[in-house]
Design a protein around this motif. Structure first.
Motif, PDB file in Angstrom:
ATOM      1  N   ASP A 106       0.834  -1.076   0.093  1.00 49.15           N
ATOM      2  CA  ASP A 106       0.056   0.051  -0.054  1.00 49.15           C
ATOM      3  C   ASP A 106       0.712   1.172   0.036  1.00 49.15           C
ATOM      4  O   ASP A 106       0.310   2.430   0.306  1.00 49.15           O
ATOM      5  CB  ASP A 106      -0.929  -0.140   1.086  1.00 49.15           C
ATOM      6  N   LEU A 257     -12.655   5.556  -3.375  1.00 55.71           N
ATOM      7  CA  LEU A 257     -11.281   5.240  -3.261  1.00 55.71           C
ATOM      8  C   LEU A 257     -10.449   6.397  -3.177  1.00 55.71           C
ATOM      9  O   LEU A 257      -9.297   6.471  -3.050  1.00 55.71           O
ATOM     10  CB  LEU A 257     -11.111   4.577  -4.546  1.00 55.71           C
ATOM     11  N   ARG A 288      -4.931   2.352  -7.541  1.00 63.23           N
ATOM     12  CA  ARG A 288      -6.007   2.232  -6.443  1.00 63.23           C
ATOM     13  C   ARG A 288      -6.932   1.166  -7.001  1.00 63.23           C
ATOM     14  O   ARG A 288      -7.284   0.248  -5.942  1.00 63.23           O
ATOM     15  CB  ARG A 288      -6.873   3.629  -6.254  1.00 63.23           C
ATOM     16  N   LEU A 292      -7.332  -2.150  -4.476  1.00 63.54           N
ATOM     17  CA  LEU A 292      -8.747  -2.540  -4.023  1.00 63.54           C
ATOM     18  C   LEU A 292      -8.905  -3.943  -4.333  1.00 63.54           C
ATOM     19  O   LEU A 292      -9.537  -4.637  -3.586  1.00 63.54           O
ATOM     20  CB  LEU A 292      -9.916  -1.596  -4.766  1.00 63.54           C
ATOM     21  N   TRP A 299     -11.419  -1.513   1.083  1.00 61.53           N
ATOM     22  CA  TRP A 299     -10.581   0.008   0.895  1.00 61.53           C
ATOM     23  C   TRP A 299     -10.664   0.551   2.478  1.00 61.53           C
ATOM     24  O   TRP A 299     -11.693   0.958   2.845  1.00 61.53           O
ATOM     25  CB  TRP A 299     -11.311   0.906  -0.141  1.00 61.53           C
TER      26      TRP A 299
END
Length: 402
Positions: A106, A257, A288, A292, A299
C-alpha cells in the motif's frame, strides 16, 4: 445555359453545406486513421478529449494521496523473457512507457514518468477500462440492480434481440465467451475492431453496432476476446442503474477510493460511453483499482466491492477459461470477469489494454504494478508489445521487493 449555371451553383452550395456539416466527423475519422502514427501517438494518447466527446469523472470530493516510501529501491537492472535478457530502462524506453508505478504493501515504492507525462496526466488506458467496468458491474450486482448473472443480456437490452447476443447469459459476456463472431486484429484495416473504431469516430451508435453482430459459437464454450462484449455489459449497466457509466464510476469508485485526479470517459454521439476502452485516467488512479482488488474489494476498512465478486473476477471457473494452450480458447492467459489470469501459484492477475497498458496485482506479495504506454510497435511481432514480457518484468520486480 442559365439553367445549367443555376444547377451547378446549387450543387456547389449543397457540397459546401455538406462539407460544413460533416467536416468535424471527417476530421475525427482522419484523426483515428492516424491515431497510432509513431510521431504523434504519445500526444494523442493524452489528448483524446480534444478529439472526441466525453464525460468528465472529477477527482474524489475528498482525495487521499497514496503514501510514499521514504527511500525508493532501485529497479532490477535487467530481466529475462524466454531467451531474451533485457535491461529494464531499455524495456521501459523501447515500449514507449509514459508512466510506471510500483505499489508495495500500500505504499508507493517507485514512480516514474516519461515523454512529457506527469502524475496528473490522464491518458487513454484502452481495455484496462474493462476491469474498471467489471468493478462497477459487481457493485450493481451487489446492490440488486442487476439481479443475476444467469439472466440474458437481451432481458435488459431488447435492442439485442435478433443479434448474436440474443439469449446469451451475462456471465458468458463477462467471461469473453459470448460466442459472437468478431475479429480483434488491430493490424488488419478491415477487422471488426477497426471498422468499429472508424464508426465510433464518425459518430455511429455503439449499441447499433453490437446489435449487428452475429453468433459464431455456442455461448459459454470458447474463450474469444471480443471487445464489444464489454460494450454490451455497459449497455446492461446503464439500463440497470439508470445512470451513465461516468456518473456511476464517480459515485461508486472515484469517491470511495479517494481518487486523486480528474478522469474522463469517451462517449459516442449518442451519449453512450466507450465502455470497452474509453477511460482516460492516471497511473495513480489505476494503482488504486489494483490495490482495491489486492484487498479483495476492501478499501481501508470499507467493503467497496463484494469479496465474492473479486474472487470470481480473477478465477477462471471453466475449462475454456483456464490459462494454457487449449482448443477451447484463443488465448494462453486465463480469463475471469474482465481480468486476465496467468499460469502460476501466486494468484496473480492483470488488467490489460492495447499498446501496453497494464495493472498487475500479486496478492501473495501485496504488490501492484502499473504501466501506461503508447507503444507504436504494439501491432508488430516485437516481444516488447506482449503481456508475457511485462509479466516477466513484474515477477523480477516482485523477487527484488521480497
Amino acid at each position: 445555359m442559365k439553367l445549367f449555371l443555376k444547377v451547378l451553383l446549387g450543387l456547389l452550395l449543397l457540397l459546401l453545406l455538406a462539407a460544413v456539416c460533416y467536416y468535424p466527423k471527417l476530421q475525427r475519422v482522419n484523426q483515428v486513421m492516424h491515431f497510432f502514427d509513431r510521431e504523434i501517438i504519445v500526444d494523442n494518447f493524452r489528448s483524446t478529449d480534444k478529439m472526441m466527446t466525453y464525460r468528465k469523472i472529477p477527482a474524489a470530493d475528498q482525495p487521499s494521496p497514496l503514501p510514499e516510501a521514504r527511500t525508493t529501491p532501485p529497479l532490477p537492472a535487467s530481466f529475462t523473457y524466454g531467451s531474451l535478457t533485457m535491461a529494464v530502462p531499455a524495456y521501459l524506453d523501447s515500449s514507449y512507457t509514459t508512466g510506471f508505478l510500483i505499489l508495495d504493501n500500500d505504499t508507493i515504492r517507485h514512480e516514474q514518468y516519461f515523454r512529457g507525462h506527469t502524475a496528473e496526466t490522464p491518458q487513454i488506458v484502452w481495455s484496462v477500462s474493462k476491469s474498471f467496468l467489471s468493478a462497477l458491474f459487481g457493485i450493481a450486482v451487489a446492490e440488486g440492480k442487476v439481479e443475476s448473472l444467469e439472466q440474458t443480456v437481451d432481458e435488459y437490452c431488447p435492442v439485442l434481440l435478433g443479434s448474436g447476443y440474443e439469449g446469451v447469459r451475462i456471465k458468458d459476456v463477462l467471461q469473453m465467451s459470448s460466442g459472437v463472431a468478431f475479429n480483434e486484429d488491430y493490424a488488419d484495416f478491415w477487422s471488426d475492431i477497426n471498422q468499429w473504431g472508424r464508426g465510433f469516430a464518425w459518430g455511429a451508435s455503439q449499441d447499433a453496432f453490437a446489435a449487428g453482430l452475429e453468433r459464431e459459437k455456442e455461448p459459454g464454450t470458447f474463450n474469444h476476446y471480443v471487445s464489444i462484449n464489454t460494450h454490451v455489459l455497459g449497455m446492461v449497466l446503464v439500463r440497470a442503474t439508470g445512470q451513465n457509466i461516468a456518473q456511476y464510476a464517480k459515485e461508486k469508485l472515484w469517491n470511495p477510493l479517494g481518487m486523486e485526479h480528474d478522469s474522463y470517459w469517451l462517449t459516442d454521439d449518442y451519449g453512450m460511453e466507450m465502455a470497452l476502452g474509453g477511460l482516460n485516467t492516471t497511473v495513480r488512479n489505476c494503482a488504486r483499482l489494483g490495490s482495491l482488488y489486492e484487498h479483495k474489494g476492501n478499501w481501508q476498512g470499507t467493503q467497496i466491492i463484494p469479496e465474492s465478486w473479486v474472487a470470481a473476477s480473477v478465477t477462471p471457473d471453466a475449462p475454456h477459461l483456464q490459462p494454457g494452450v487449449r482448443p477451447s480458447s484463443a488465448h494462453t492467459l486465463g480469463y475471469g470477469y474482465q481480468w486476465w489470469v496467468p499460469d502460476g501459484d501466486e494468484g496473480e492477475f492483470l488488467a490489460v489494454g492495447v499498446y501496453n497498458q497494464f495493472i498487475y496485482v500479486n496478492p501473495a506479495t501485496h504488490t501492484v504494478i502499473v504501466k501506461h504506454s503508447a507503444n507504436p510497435g504494439f501491432t508488430t511481432s516485437s516481444p516488447l508489445g506482449t503481456t508475457e514480457m511485462f509479466l516477466a518484468l513484474c515477477r523480477e520486480i516482485v523477487k527484488g521487493l521480497g
